[in-house]
Motif scaffolding. Sequence first.
Motif, short mmCIF file in Angstrom:
data_model
loop_
_atom_site.label_atom_id
_atom_site.label_comp_id
_atom_site.label_asym_id
_atom_site.label_seq_id
_atom_site.Cartn_x
_atom_site.Cartn_y
_atom_site.Cartn_z
N PHE A 6 -7.41 9.93 -8.20
CA PHE A 6 -7.59 9.92 -6.75
C PHE A 6 -6.26 10.16 -6.04
CE2 PHE A 6 -6.32 5.55 -7.54
CZ PHE A 6 -5.52 5.24 -6.46
N ILE A 7 -6.39 10.64 -4.80
CA ILE A 7 -5.24 10.84 -3.92
C ILE A 7 -5.63 10.35 -2.53
CG2 ILE A 7 -3.70 12.50 -2.81
CD1 ILE A 7 -3.98 14.29 -5.24
N VAL A 8 -4.76 9.55 -1.94
CA VAL A 8 -4.94 9.13 -0.55
C VAL A 8 -4.22 10.15 0.33
CG1 VAL A 8 -4.48 7.31 1.14
CG2 VAL A 8 -5.01 6.71 -1.24
N ILE A 9 -4.95 10.74 1.30
CA ILE A 9 -4.38 11.82 2.11
C ILE A 9 -4.37 11.50 3.60
CG2 ILE A 9 -4.98 13.59 0.43
CD1 ILE A 9 -7.32 14.37 2.31
N GLY A 10 -4.45 10.25 3.95
CA GLY A 10 -4.43 9.90 5.37
C GLY A 10 -3.12 10.29 6.03
N PRO A 11 -3.16 10.59 7.33
CA PRO A 11 -1.93 10.98 8.03
C PRO A 11 -0.97 9.81 8.19
CG PRO A 11 -3.73 10.73 9.59
CD PRO A 11 -4.31 10.56 8.21
N GLY A 12 0.28 10.11 8.51
CA GLY A 12 1.27 9.07 8.75
C GLY A 12 0.83 8.12 9.84
N LYS A 13 1.32 6.90 9.75
CA LYS A 13 1.02 5.84 10.71
C LYS A 13 -0.44 5.43 10.70
CE LYS A 13 5.25 5.96 12.05
NZ LYS A 13 6.16 5.09 11.37
N ASP A 28 -5.63 -3.03 -12.28
CA ASP A 28 -6.39 -1.92 -12.88
C ASP A 28 -6.04 -0.56 -12.30
OD1 ASP A 28 -7.79 -3.66 -14.54
OD2 ASP A 28 -9.32 -4.03 -13.01
N VAL A 29 -5.01 -0.50 -11.47
CA VAL A 29 -4.60 0.74 -10.82
C VAL A 29 -3.13 1.00 -11.11
CG1 VAL A 29 -4.34 1.92 -8.59
CG2 VAL A 29 -6.30 0.41 -8.97
N CYS A 30 -2.79 2.24 -11.35
CA CYS A 30 -1.39 2.64 -11.49
C CYS A 30 -1.12 3.75 -10.47
CB CYS A 30 -1.10 3.14 -12.90
SG CYS A 30 0.65 3.55 -13.13
N MET A 31 -0.18 3.49 -9.60
CA MET A 31 0.18 4.46 -8.57
C MET A 31 1.40 5.27 -9.04
SD MET A 31 -2.11 3.99 -6.33
CE MET A 31 -1.49 4.95 -4.94
N SER A 32 1.53 6.46 -8.48
CA SER A 32 2.69 7.30 -8.80
C SER A 32 3.98 6.54 -8.52
CB SER A 32 2.64 8.59 -7.98
OG SER A 32 2.65 8.30 -6.59
N SER A 33 5.02 6.86 -9.25
CA SER A 33 6.28 6.14 -9.09
C SER A 33 6.93 6.40 -7.73
CB SER A 33 7.24 6.49 -10.22
OG SER A 33 7.47 7.88 -10.26
N GLY A 65 -3.44 7.09 -9.31
CA GLY A 65 -3.53 7.75 -8.02
C GLY A 65 -2.20 7.85 -7.33
N GLU A 66 -2.22 8.52 -6.20
CA GLU A 66 -1.02 8.68 -5.38
C GLU A 66 -1.40 8.69 -3.91
OE1 GLU A 66 0.93 12.12 -4.16
OE2 GLU A 66 -0.23 13.47 -5.42
N VAL A 67 -0.39 8.55 -3.07
CA VAL A 67 -0.55 8.62 -1.63
C VAL A 67 0.48 9.62 -1.10
CG1 VAL A 67 -0.33 7.36 0.55
CG2 VAL A 67 -1.31 6.21 -1.45
N THR A 68 0.00 10.67 -0.44
CA THR A 68 0.90 11.61 0.22
C THR A 68 0.26 12.02 1.53
OG1 THR A 68 1.84 12.46 -1.85
CG2 THR A 68 2.06 13.85 0.09
N ASN A 69 0.89 11.63 2.64
CA ASN A 69 0.25 11.90 3.92
C ASN A 69 0.39 13.33 4.41
OD1 ASN A 69 2.87 11.91 4.98
ND2 ASN A 69 2.74 9.84 5.73
N THR A 70 1.23 14.15 3.80
CA THR A 70 1.36 15.55 4.24
C THR A 70 0.20 16.42 3.76
OG1 THR A 70 2.72 16.13 2.31
CG2 THR A 70 3.88 15.45 4.32
N TYR A 71 -0.53 15.97 2.75
CA TYR A 71 -1.63 16.79 2.23
C TYR A 71 -2.71 17.05 3.27
CZ TYR A 71 0.16 15.80 -2.50
OH TYR A 71 0.92 15.70 -3.63
N ILE A 72 -2.92 16.12 4.16
CA ILE A 72 -3.99 16.27 5.14
C ILE A 72 -3.73 17.44 6.09
CG2 ILE A 72 -3.15 14.67 6.91
CD1 ILE A 72 -6.17 13.63 6.87
#
Length: 92
Positions: A6-13, A28-33, A65-72
């Motif tokens: 999974f990837i979280v793609i929500g915008p900044g803020k 049970d979750v491992c996020m990107s470093s 998974g990872e979180v990157t807000n620029t993807y959106i």
Amino acid sequence: MMYPEFIVIGPGKSGTTWLYNVLNIHPDVCMSSAKETMFFSDYYQKGFDWYLSFFSHCYAQKIKGEVTNTYIFSSEAPPRMYQFNSQLKLIT
């Protein structure tokens, strides 16, 4: 190593840092470093091995998974994500 699921793609803020931190402490979750790899929007040319290196510490966890807000905001990110993993889940 399994690929991220999974990837979280929500915008900044919009709470992405909070969500990254909460998921990062779940057993049970491992996020990107790095919170924002920006791979699919800015660093795709570095290749899948470069991207997967952000998950090299994730052997025992059940989901990655990872979180990157620029993807959106990137028109290139969605097809690249699909090419990487057609079953990838997006969280907005």
